[in-house]
Write an enzyme that holds these catalytic residues in place. Structure first.
Site, PDB file in Angstrom:
ATOM      1  N   ASN A 145       0.837  -1.183   0.000  1.00 39.95           N
ATOM      2  CA  ASN A 145       0.000   0.000   0.000  1.00 39.95           C
ATOM      3  C   ASN A 145       0.879   1.243   0.000  1.00 39.95           C
ATOM      4  OD1 ASN A 145      -2.332   1.696   0.357  1.00 39.95           O
ATOM      5  ND2 ASN A 145      -3.349  -0.060   1.304  1.00 39.95           N
ATOM      6  N   HIS A 188      22.622   2.534  13.547  1.00 35.55           N
ATOM      7  CA  HIS A 188      23.748   3.426  13.813  1.00 35.55           C
ATOM      8  C   HIS A 188      24.265   3.179  15.230  1.00 35.55           C
ATOM      9  CE1 HIS A 188      23.056   5.540  10.066  1.00 35.55           C
ATOM     10  NE2 HIS A 188      21.768   5.516  10.356  1.00 35.55           N
ATOM     11  N   GLY A 213      -1.189  -1.410   8.907  1.00 39.16           N
ATOM     12  CA  GLY A 213      -0.607  -0.093   8.675  1.00 39.16           C
ATOM     13  C   GLY A 213       0.414   0.293   9.732  1.00 39.16           C
ATOM     14  N   THR A 218      11.030  -6.143  16.651  1.00 37.76           N
ATOM     15  CA  THR A 218      12.429  -6.052  17.057  1.00 37.76           C
ATOM     16  C   THR A 218      13.112  -7.405  17.121  1.00 37.76           C
ATOM     17  OG1 THR A 218      11.877  -6.199  19.404  1.00 37.76           O
ATOM     18  CG2 THR A 218      11.954  -3.987  18.433  1.00 37.76           C
ATOM     19  N   LYS A 219      12.304  -8.492  17.117  1.00 39.99           N
ATOM     20  CA  LYS A 219      12.832  -9.854  17.227  1.00 39.99           C
ATOM     21  C   LYS A 219      12.158 -10.746  16.205  1.00 39.99           C
ATOM     22  CE  LYS A 219      13.838  -9.430  22.110  1.00 39.99           C
ATOM     23  NZ  LYS A 219      13.544  -9.853  23.460  1.00 39.99           N
TER      24      LYS A 219
END
Length: 187
Positions: free
Chosen positions: A84, A114, A141, A164-165
């Site tokens: 989308n 970073h 979304g 995150t995992k």
């Protein structure tokens, strides 16, 4: 001496201000700008431009504008890929996306991170880790996927989740950070 591109490919810290790294991003930015300028009433032209951007793609490719990426050639999508509006893929490392994947609006898939220390950021350092997304996956979304994550097959990522995992097969995940909510049927 090891080049910054070699460091990038090896998953080491590299300087993202390096001329050759910056050239990849500039090429991608130009192609994305061209894609985003094509009217939605011309889906064939959009698809042709997206095929020029991506590293590889299967049958039935549909990406809505706006689309942005860091390189493009590190993005590999399978058959029946639908994105989308407003997808961003920072693909300094490979992003492998399986078959029958749908991505909702305003999503981001990021392979780049970073340093946590100011001196590293002042040196324009970054490190890229691949992202893998299996088959039959749906992102709601505003989903964000962070570097190094693998998402299994038949996975639903709820709207607004930050992944995150790794996510195992047949799982619904939600939240910040995303956590398993329940197992999903394979039907």
């Amino acid at each position: 001496m090891t080049s910054e591109l070699d460091k990038l490919k090896a998953g080491d810290w590299y300087c993202f201000a390096d001329e050759k790294v910056a050239a990849r991003k500039a090429r991608a930015a130009k192609l994305c700008q061209e894609f985003n300028a094509i009217p939605a009433t011309e889906p064939e032209r959009q698809t042709k431009k997206m095929q020029e951007i991506l590293g590889s793609y299967g049958e039935h490719l549909s990406v809505q504008a706006n689309f942005n990426c860091d390189y493009g050639k590190n993005i590999h999508v399978g058959h029946d890929f639908l994105s989308n509006y407003n997808l961003t893929i920072l693909d300094m490392a490979p992003v492998q996306i399986g078959n029958n994947v749908m991505i909702g609006p305003n999503c981001g898939i990021y392979t780049v991170n970073h340093p946590m220390i100011p001196s590293g950021r002042r040196k324009y350092l970054a490190r890229a880790k691949p992202v893998v997304i299996g088959n039959d996956v749906w992102f709601g979304g505003s989903v964000t996927v962070l570097p190094g994550v693998t998402i299994g097959n038949n996975v639903v990522i709820a709207a607004g989740a930050v992944v995150t995992k790794d996510v195992s097969d047949n799982t619904l995940v939600a939240g910040v950070p995303a956590k398993p909510i329940r197992k999903l049927s394979q039907d």
